[in-house]
Design an enzyme around this catalytic site. Structure first.
Site, PDB file in Angstrom:
ATOM      1  N   CYS A  15      -4.916   8.541 -25.026  1.00 36.16           N
ATOM      2  CA  CYS A  15      -5.868   9.539 -25.514  1.00 36.16           C
ATOM      3  C   CYS A  15      -7.299   9.261 -25.045  1.00 36.16           C
ATOM      4  CB  CYS A  15      -5.837   9.602 -27.033  1.00 36.16           C
ATOM      5  SG  CYS A  15      -4.225  10.066 -27.711  1.00 36.16           S
ATOM      6  N   ASN A  40      -2.338  18.446 -29.452  1.00 38.90           N
ATOM      7  CA  ASN A  40      -2.920  17.246 -28.871  1.00 38.90           C
ATOM      8  C   ASN A  40      -2.452  17.120 -27.426  1.00 38.90           C
ATOM      9  OD1 ASN A  40      -3.698  14.686 -28.117  1.00 38.90           O
ATOM     10  ND2 ASN A  40      -2.857  13.648 -29.908  1.00 38.90           N
ATOM     11  N   HIS A  95     -11.848  13.988 -28.950  1.00 41.70           N
ATOM     12  CA  HIS A  95     -10.444  14.117 -28.579  1.00 41.70           C
ATOM     13  C   HIS A  95      -9.723  14.901 -29.660  1.00 41.70           C
ATOM     14  CE1 HIS A  95      -6.300  13.215 -27.973  1.00 41.70           C
ATOM     15  NE2 HIS A  95      -6.245  12.324 -28.945  1.00 41.70           N
TER      16      HIS A  95
END
Length: 360
Positions: free
Chosen positions: A116, A315, A285
């Site tokens: 991530c 995501n 993020h």
């Protein structure tokens, strides 16, 4: 010493929209359950056999190249952040080089595996290359295809409902103007929690870490004597026991994320000689809307100071920040000179942040 500026940006997501309701057809879940825990309403999945991590990256890259007003042959370095490469090896960077049709230039292509945090690790790396004078025009990409590697059953729903596919890219160039440049970057990691959010199989560990740390919920599920020269990296037992899917301990990730996000944001701002009052837009993020909302509230930020799009895309790990930054620009949320902070937290654990003054 030159500074680094973003001269082009673009993103691409597959056309295939998968809603929360669609997922109820393959697992025990509900739209309400998913929205309440993650804030996600829908995500995008590739068309299998016709799209890949690299093909998404190509589309995002071409848009960023066009936005920068350059020729693809002008790129002198590629940095590709992904946790879902098309091949275990070679990396996605050289595949992108080939698909863009610039292999004849023989420029270097670097793959970043920081999950991530990958895009920000890539940004920090590219920034140093430009500041050193080694490269002048870098293509930085974050791209992911999660949909082909998730467990679409009730067993895997806690993870599978979260992730989506997509890509974002930026062109980074050297500039003498600090007022439209990357002001600071910072990166951290703590491998103590490596297995809390992980994709352990297939892998070369052969059960070593499972035995060493007594990882809860896992055992060494193959006979090393019977598999003396093979069958440890990949075997049927891993498939039968569902080991070949991502593993996440959601509470552990949430608790660490809501602590490290504010810390790294303030650290990056301080490094840039700025404070939270100087911030125009935070692009975090897109892991979980609840995390982002908690962090924004903790830091006293208004809703219009934070950009979220996880509702539409889920995501997309390394792709989430460049996709969100690209959309924020397209929606008029950014103007020249704005102080923008990018921040990420993810598997590893890794976390990172960057502060820049917007120049597009």
């Amino acid at each position: 010493m030159p500074f680094t500026t973003i001269t082009g940006i673009g993103h691409y997501v597959p056309k295939n929209v998968v809603t929360n309701q669609d997922l109820t057809e393959v697992m025990e879940t509900s739209d309400e359950w998913i929205r309440e825990r993650t804030g996600i309403e829908e995500r995008r999945y590739i068309e299998r056999g016709k799209e890949t991590t690299t093909s998404l990256a190509v589309e995002a890259s071409l848009r960023a190249i066009a936005d920068a007003g350059i020729d693809k042959e002008d790129i002198d370095f590629i940095v590709f952040a992904t946790l879902s490469p098309d091949y275990y090896f070679p990396g996605a960077g050289v595949l992108l080089q080939r698909e863009l049709g610039i292999a004849k230039t023989e420029i270097a292509a670097l793959d970043i595996r920081a999950q991530c945090s990958g895009f920000l690790y890539g940004l920090s790396t590219a920034d140093q290359f430009i500041k050193s004078g080694m490269y002048k025009r870098i293509l930085l990409v974050g791209a992911e295809v999660h949909s082909v590697g998730l467990d679409f059953t009730t067993r895997g729903r806690n993870v599978s409902v979260i992730f989506g596919d997509g890509a974002g890219a930026v062109i980074l160039e050297a500039t003498e103007d600090k007022e439209v440049s990357v002001l600071s970057t910072t990166m951290h990691s703590d491998g103590t929690y490596a297995e809390k959010l992980s994709y352990m199989y297939p892998g070369a560990h052969g059960g070593y870490f499972i035995e060493k740390y007594g990882i809860e919920g896992f055992d060494v599920d193959y006979n090393l004597e019977e598999n003396k020269y093979g069958g440890v990296f990949w075997n049927q037992d891993m498939l039968d026991k569902g080991r070949v899917y991502p593993h996440m301990e959601g509470q552990a990730v949430f608790k660490m994320a809501v602590r490290k996000f504010p810390e790294v944001i303030l650290e990056a701002l301080k490094k840039a000689g700025l404070g939270i009052d100087d911030l125009d837009l935070l692009v975090p993020h897109q892991a979980n809307l609840r995390i982002n909302q908690f962090v924004a509230h903790t830091m006293g930020l208004r809703d219009d100071q934070v950009y979220n799009n996880i509702m539409r895309y889920g995501n997309t790990t390394a792709a989430s920040i460049p996709i969100a930054l690209s959309e924020a620009r397209d929606e008029g949320r950014l103007k020249k000179g704005d102080v923008v902070t990018l921040a990420a937290f993810g598997a590893g654990f890794t976390w990172a942040a960057a502060v820049l003054k917007w120049g597009k």
